[in-house]
Design a protein around this motif. Sequence first.
Motif, PDB file in Angstrom:
ATOM      1  N   ARG A   1       0.745  -1.583  -0.152  1.00 10.48           N
ATOM      2  CA  ARG A   1      -0.238  -0.174   0.324  1.00 10.48           C
ATOM      3  C   ARG A   1       0.754   1.897  -0.198  1.00 10.48           C
ATOM      4  NH1 ARG A   1      -4.892  -0.025   4.261  1.00 10.48           N
ATOM      5  NH2 ARG A   1      -6.588  -1.322   2.470  1.00 10.48           N
ATOM      6  N   TYR A   2       1.897   1.177   0.736  1.00 10.69           N
ATOM      7  CA  TYR A   2       2.654   2.220   0.996  1.00 10.69           C
ATOM      8  C   TYR A   2       3.231   2.805  -0.774  1.00 10.69           C
ATOM      9  CZ  TYR A   2       6.539   5.601   2.624  1.00 10.69           C
ATOM     10  OH  TYR A   2       7.102   6.555   1.970  1.00 10.69           O
ATOM     11  N   ASN A   3       4.207   1.564  -1.264  1.00 10.81           N
ATOM     12  CA  ASN A   3       4.919   1.772  -2.447  1.00 10.81           C
ATOM     13  C   ASN A   3       3.748   2.142  -3.534  1.00 10.81           C
ATOM     14  OD1 ASN A   3       7.526   1.343  -1.619  1.00 10.81           O
ATOM     15  ND2 ASN A   3       7.087  -1.058  -2.083  1.00 10.81           N
ATOM     16  N   THR A   4       2.612   2.066  -3.601  1.00 10.01           N
ATOM     17  CA  THR A   4       1.810   2.407  -4.714  1.00 10.01           C
ATOM     18  C   THR A   4       1.012   4.036  -4.298  1.00 10.01           C
ATOM     19  OG1 THR A   4      -0.976   1.438  -3.353  1.00 10.01           O
ATOM     20  CG2 THR A   4       0.676  -0.068  -4.199  1.00 10.01           C
ATOM     21  N   LYS A   5       1.402   4.323  -3.826  1.00 14.49           N
ATOM     22  CA  LYS A   5       1.111   5.698  -3.352  1.00 14.49           C
ATOM     23  C   LYS A   5       2.035   7.052  -4.073  1.00 14.49           C
ATOM     24  CE  LYS A   5      -2.000   5.379   1.022  1.00 14.49           C
ATOM     25  NZ  LYS A   5      -3.030   6.108   1.544  1.00 14.49           N
ATOM     26  N   THR A   6       1.957   8.085  -4.322  1.00 18.31           N
ATOM     27  CA  THR A   6       2.835   8.777  -5.034  1.00 18.31           C
ATOM     28  C   THR A   6       3.563   9.739  -3.832  1.00 18.31           C
ATOM     29  OG1 THR A   6       1.279   8.852  -7.021  1.00 18.31           O
ATOM     30  CG2 THR A   6       3.147  10.571  -6.537  1.00 18.31           C
ATOM     31  N   ARG A   7       4.189   9.677  -4.061  1.00 18.45           N
ATOM     32  CA  ARG A   7       5.037  10.440  -2.460  1.00 18.45           C
ATOM     33  C   ARG A   7       6.459  11.767  -3.461  1.00 18.45           C
ATOM     34  NH1 ARG A   7       6.237   5.083  -1.884  1.00 18.45           N
ATOM     35  NH2 ARG A   7       8.546   5.220  -2.762  1.00 18.45           N
TER      36      ARG A   7
END
Length: 89
Positions: free
Chosen positions: A78-84
Amino acid sequence: MTKGKINKEAFPNLYKLLQIAITIPISSATCERSFSSMRRIKNWLRTSMLPQRFSDLSILNIERDLSNKIQTETVLDRYNTKTRKIVLK
């Protein structure tokens, strides 16, 4: 009045007393376990953390049966799929 039930209008004080009695914990084991966990965390990390972090770590430690069920792969995905990306202006 039906059998096994207390009429709230006829016995308001008794009804309130029973409501309070139901909410009182049977033992203080949970409370003592919470304070023991907080003491261990505070001794381990000393005073090098802010109160919010200490509170969060305490909750994770006290509720470790729930936190052990968290699947780290799901959280990481889930963290990897978010744009940071941060847009600088």
